[in-house]
Design an enzyme around this catalytic site. Structure first.
Site, short mmCIF file in Angstrom:
data_model
loop_
_atom_site.label_atom_id
_atom_site.label_comp_id
_atom_site.label_asym_id
_atom_site.label_seq_id
_atom_site.Cartn_x
_atom_site.Cartn_y
_atom_site.Cartn_z
N SER A 153 22.46 58.93 63.26
CA SER A 153 21.87 59.20 64.58
C SER A 153 22.64 60.31 65.28
O SER A 153 23.87 60.43 65.15
CB SER A 153 21.92 57.92 65.44
OG SER A 153 21.64 58.21 66.79
N TYR A 176 26.76 52.31 70.13
CA TYR A 176 25.85 52.52 68.99
C TYR A 176 26.22 53.81 68.26
O TYR A 176 26.34 53.83 67.03
CB TYR A 176 24.41 52.58 69.49
CG TYR A 176 23.41 52.99 68.43
CD1 TYR A 176 23.08 52.14 67.38
CD2 TYR A 176 22.77 54.23 68.50
CE1 TYR A 176 22.16 52.52 66.41
CE2 TYR A 176 21.85 54.61 67.54
CZ TYR A 176 21.55 53.76 66.50
OH TYR A 176 20.64 54.15 65.54
N LYS A 180 27.58 54.84 64.27
CA LYS A 180 26.99 55.85 63.40
C LYS A 180 28.00 56.94 63.04
O LYS A 180 27.97 57.49 61.93
CB LYS A 180 25.76 56.45 64.09
CG LYS A 180 24.59 55.48 64.20
CD LYS A 180 24.09 55.03 62.84
CE LYS A 180 22.78 54.27 62.92
NZ LYS A 180 22.24 53.91 61.59
#
Length: 274
Positions: A153, A176, A180
């Site tokens: 991402s 998040y 990644k």
């Protein structure tokens, strides 16, 4: 039908009940692969969002290849231990291509982010891809050929500043994105270790938002049309890394940049011209 470029290949795709995972599974099946699909959601009664493994399997069987459904919670180590084994048993041999797509995105401000949520995201978004890779690598290396594609991402990248241009989600994507970023680093290290064995390990992320069912639920009301990337483009980039040459390994790619670099034409999910 596609070009059959993956004819005879056994492909394992995680997070395949919906979104990018389901779309990748669709495309590799159209390209001749036998496919094992993994997710928690098998039937509609179990679904929080639209999309189930049963739905994906029905779309894949149209292409005539083998299809294996594996229900698993990839945040659970015990479940992960059996995924590759069940996929290989169902497909009749070792995995040629592993696409680590499954992920969880739990947004929240950093200063008060819950440790429990952080651990869950790292477990699913970083630990699980490595754990599955560790299970498929021995057979790949023995054959001298294999492909591992990790879906990452753009949230892994740092914000420049101050002043910081945070966008519509603010700092909510930070943790998040950290998972990644960790995935990208693990991807690079694994590729370095395996260089020379014929096993390729790459990461790819969308340049813009891919409006999967999960993305619509998270950010659908704040993403402008010019910030959206077609699902088919992201899938085309993933597919390119599913049969890339042996010296193409260890990189973190951006979908549309990779497509331009390789001069690819984006096709429909069934492999036909768009």
């Amino acid at each position: 039908m596609g070009s059959q470029r993956l004819d005879g290949k056994r492909v394992l795709v995680t997070g395949a009940s919906r979104g990018i995972g389901a779309a990748v599974a669709h495309r590799v099946a159209a390209e001749g692969a036998d496919v094992a699909i993994v997710a928690r959601t098998v039937n509609a009664q179990d679904a929080y969002l639209p999309g189930t493994l049963v739905d994906t399997a029905e779309r894949l069987r149209v292409f005539g290849g083998g299809v294996v459904v594996v229900q698993a919670d990839l945040a659970d180590e015990g479940d992960r231990e059996r995924v590759v084994r069940e996929a290989e048993q169902g497909l009749g041999g070792p995995i040629d291509v592993l696409v680590n797509n499954a992920a969880v995105a739990l947004y929240g401000t950093v200063a008060d982010y819950q440790a429990k949520r952080m651990r869950l995201m790292y477990e699913l978004n970083c630990v699980a891809p490595l754990h599955l890779a560790q299970q498929v690598v021995p057979a790949m290396a023995e054959r001298g050929e294999g492909w591992i594609v990790n879906v990452s991402s753009g949230t892994a990248r740092h914000w420049d500043g101050p002043p910081f241009q945070l966008g519509g989600t603010g700092t909510g994507t930070t943790v998040y994105g950290a998972t990644k970023a960790a995935l990208n680093r693990v991807n690079n290290g694994l590729a370095a270790e395996l260089h020379g064995t014929g096993v390729r390990v790459n990461t790819v992320e969308p340049r813009a938002a891919v409006m999967s069912e999960g993305a619509r639920d998270l950010v659908g009301d704040i993403v402008r049309p010019d910030q959206i990337e077609p699902m088919e483009a992201m899938v085309e980039a993933v597919l390119a890394l599913c049969d890339c040459p042996a010296d193409h390994t260890g990189n973190t790619h951006i979908s549309l940049d990779l497509i331009a670099e390789l001069g690819l034409t984006v096709r429909n999910l069934d492999g036909t011209p768009s």
